[in-house]
Design a protein around this motif. Structure first.
Motif, PDB file in Angstrom:
ATOM      1  N   ARG A 260       0.828  -1.209   0.000  1.00 57.83           N
ATOM      2  CA  ARG A 260       0.000   0.000   0.000  1.00 57.83           C
ATOM      3  C   ARG A 260       0.861   1.257   0.000  1.00 57.83           C
ATOM      4  N   SER A 261       1.998   1.205   0.680  1.00 61.90           N
ATOM      5  CA  SER A 261       2.917   2.338   0.648  1.00 61.90           C
ATOM      6  C   SER A 261       3.435   2.581  -0.766  1.00 61.90           C
ATOM      7  N   LEU A 262       3.753   1.489  -1.478  1.00 66.28           N
ATOM      8  CA  LEU A 262       4.183   1.624  -2.868  1.00 66.28           C
ATOM      9  C   LEU A 262       3.061   2.180  -3.740  1.00 66.28           C
ATOM     10  N   GLY A 263       1.851   1.721  -3.488  1.00 70.65           N
ATOM     11  CA  GLY A 263       0.709   2.217  -4.247  1.00 70.65           C
ATOM     12  C   GLY A 263       0.491   3.708  -4.055  1.00 70.65           C
TER      13      GLY A 263
ATOM     14  N   ARG B 117      10.979   1.690   4.738  1.00 72.85           N
ATOM     15  CA  ARG B 117       9.845   2.071   3.892  1.00 72.85           C
ATOM     16  C   ARG B 117       9.520   3.557   4.031  1.00 72.85           C
ATOM     17  N   ARG B 118       9.623   4.089   5.258  1.00 75.04           N
ATOM     18  CA  ARG B 118       9.370   5.534   5.443  1.00 75.04           C
ATOM     19  C   ARG B 118      10.404   6.356   4.682  1.00 75.04           C
ATOM     20  N   ASP B 119      11.662   5.950   4.766  1.00 76.61           N
ATOM     21  CA  ASP B 119      12.705   6.683   4.034  1.00 76.61           C
ATOM     22  C   ASP B 119      12.463   6.623   2.533  1.00 76.61           C
TER      23      ASP B 119
ATOM     24  N   PRO C  51      10.271   5.076  -8.143  1.00 76.95           N
ATOM     25  CA  PRO C  51      11.145   4.221  -7.334  1.00 76.95           C
ATOM     26  C   PRO C  51      11.460   2.920  -8.050  1.00 76.95           C
ATOM     27  N   ARG C  52      12.737   2.540  -8.016  1.00 79.53           N
ATOM     28  CA  ARG C  52      13.166   1.310  -8.680  1.00 79.53           C
ATOM     29  C   ARG C  52      13.016   0.090  -7.784  1.00 79.53           C
ATOM     30  N   ASP C  53      13.070   0.302  -6.483  1.00 76.85           N
ATOM     31  CA  ASP C  53      12.927  -0.809  -5.550  1.00 76.85           C
ATOM     32  C   ASP C  53      11.446  -1.175  -5.456  1.00 76.85           C
ATOM     33  N   SER C  54      11.090  -2.378  -5.900  1.00 75.28           N
ATOM     34  CA  SER C  54       9.688  -2.782  -5.917  1.00 75.28           C
ATOM     35  C   SER C  54       9.137  -3.047  -4.524  1.00 75.28           C
TER      36      SER C  54
END
Length: 307
Positions: free
Chosen positions: A108-111, A257-259, A185-188
């Motif tokens: 969800r953070s990625l979304g 994840r926050r960073d 972001p490249r990190d999935s």
């Protein structure tokens, strides 16, 4: 015509992880949980193919993570993350529900990051589409006024201006797309390896075994494994302090994840400004060449014919 779903694909996968976690926490067997999920989805649901494949594998006693990892589409990375979490939890005997809830939070953070970038891109892309349509409006307006703007495009100078304008428009579009890719972001799945290590240790695995299992699972599903040093440092801290490492690992994964989210937000903010550069350098001059120059040539040719 069916409307396009604006929800990022990773959020659909996060919803599957959350519902699966609730079912498993309620005592539902994994094979039945996948079956219930599959039956609850409509045929056009974007997660239907992956969930159906997992349900079929679970019913047949086959490898569910492998079935998920084989899913393609926009959420392919998310399905591989889910597959890795399930594989590590199964291999180490860890509680699956907690692992799935943590993974859902990551997805969800990625979304949300994808939503932020899409919001930043919306205004420049809308402006570019409008500018691309204005030349046609200019040509049509010139024809209504009695000027031969369409014929002006067939003249040597008009054709040269049209070609230059089209090339500039394409260059501006590619430039904008490149800037957007750099901001994405490249990190999935930031913090994934730390999360996988926490899952393994919550199942009773030793530190070395947990790190090895997490790294092997990430590698087998072609996922990033850049958090290995962070996981080792947290485990060493937990061992020196004599506290459970799994909680510290989850906290470290949340920090990562926050960073990553903060970095993505800053990149999206910079993107909103940098996208103005190709708009001014390429798109607006292209509008002049495609819209204004043909009208001016049409005016000049009509004026000469009048004399």
């Amino acid at each position: 015509m069916r409307r396009r779903d604006p929800t990022p694909a990773v959020e659909h996968a996060a919803g599957v992880a959350e519902r699966l976690a609730v079912l498993l926490a309620g005592g539902v067997a994994p094979s039945m949980a996948w079956r219930y999920l599959d039956e609850s989805l409509g045929r056009r649901d974007p997660v239907k193919p992956a969930v159906s494949a997992a349900a079929a594998a679970a019913a047949a006693g086959k490898d569910v993570p492998a079935a998920l990892a084989a899913a393609d589409g926009a959420a392919a990375d998310a399905w591989r993350c889910l597959a890795a979490a399930l594989e590590v939890a199964t291999a180490c005997g860890a509680p699956v529900a907690g692992a799935l809830r943590t993974l859902a939070e990551t997805l969800r953070s990625l979304g949300q990051t994808q939503r932020d970038i899409a919001t930043v891109l919306a205004a420049p892309r809308s402006t570019a589409r409008l500018v691309m349509a204005l030349p046609l409006v200019g040509i049509g307006f010139g024809l209504l006024l009695g000027f031969d703007t369409a014929g002006a495009l067939l003249s040597p100078f008009g054709a040269a201006a049209a070609i230059a304008g089209i090339l500039l428009m394409l260059a501006g579009w590619r430039w904008s797309s490149r800037l957007a890719r750099r901001a994405t972001p490249r990190d999935s799945a930031p913090g994934l390896l730390v999360d996988l290590t926490a899952i393994a240790m919550s199942g009773g695995a030793s530190a070395d075994s947990a790190l090895e299992t997490a790294a092997a699972s990430a590698a087998s599903f072609d996922l990033p494994g850049t958090d290995d040093d962070a996981a080792r440092e947290v485990i060493q801290l937990a061992q020196r302090a004599g506290v459970p490492a799994s909680e510290l690992l989850r906290s470290e994964a949340q920090r990562i994840r926050r960073d990553a989210s903060s970095q993505a937000a800053r990149a999206a903010a910079r993107l909103g400004t940098s996208l103005m550069i190709p708009l001014g350098v390429c798109v607006l001059p292209a509008f002049m060449l495609l819209g204004v120059v043909p009208m001016m040539l049409g005016v000049l040719s009509t004026t000469k014919l009048g004399f």
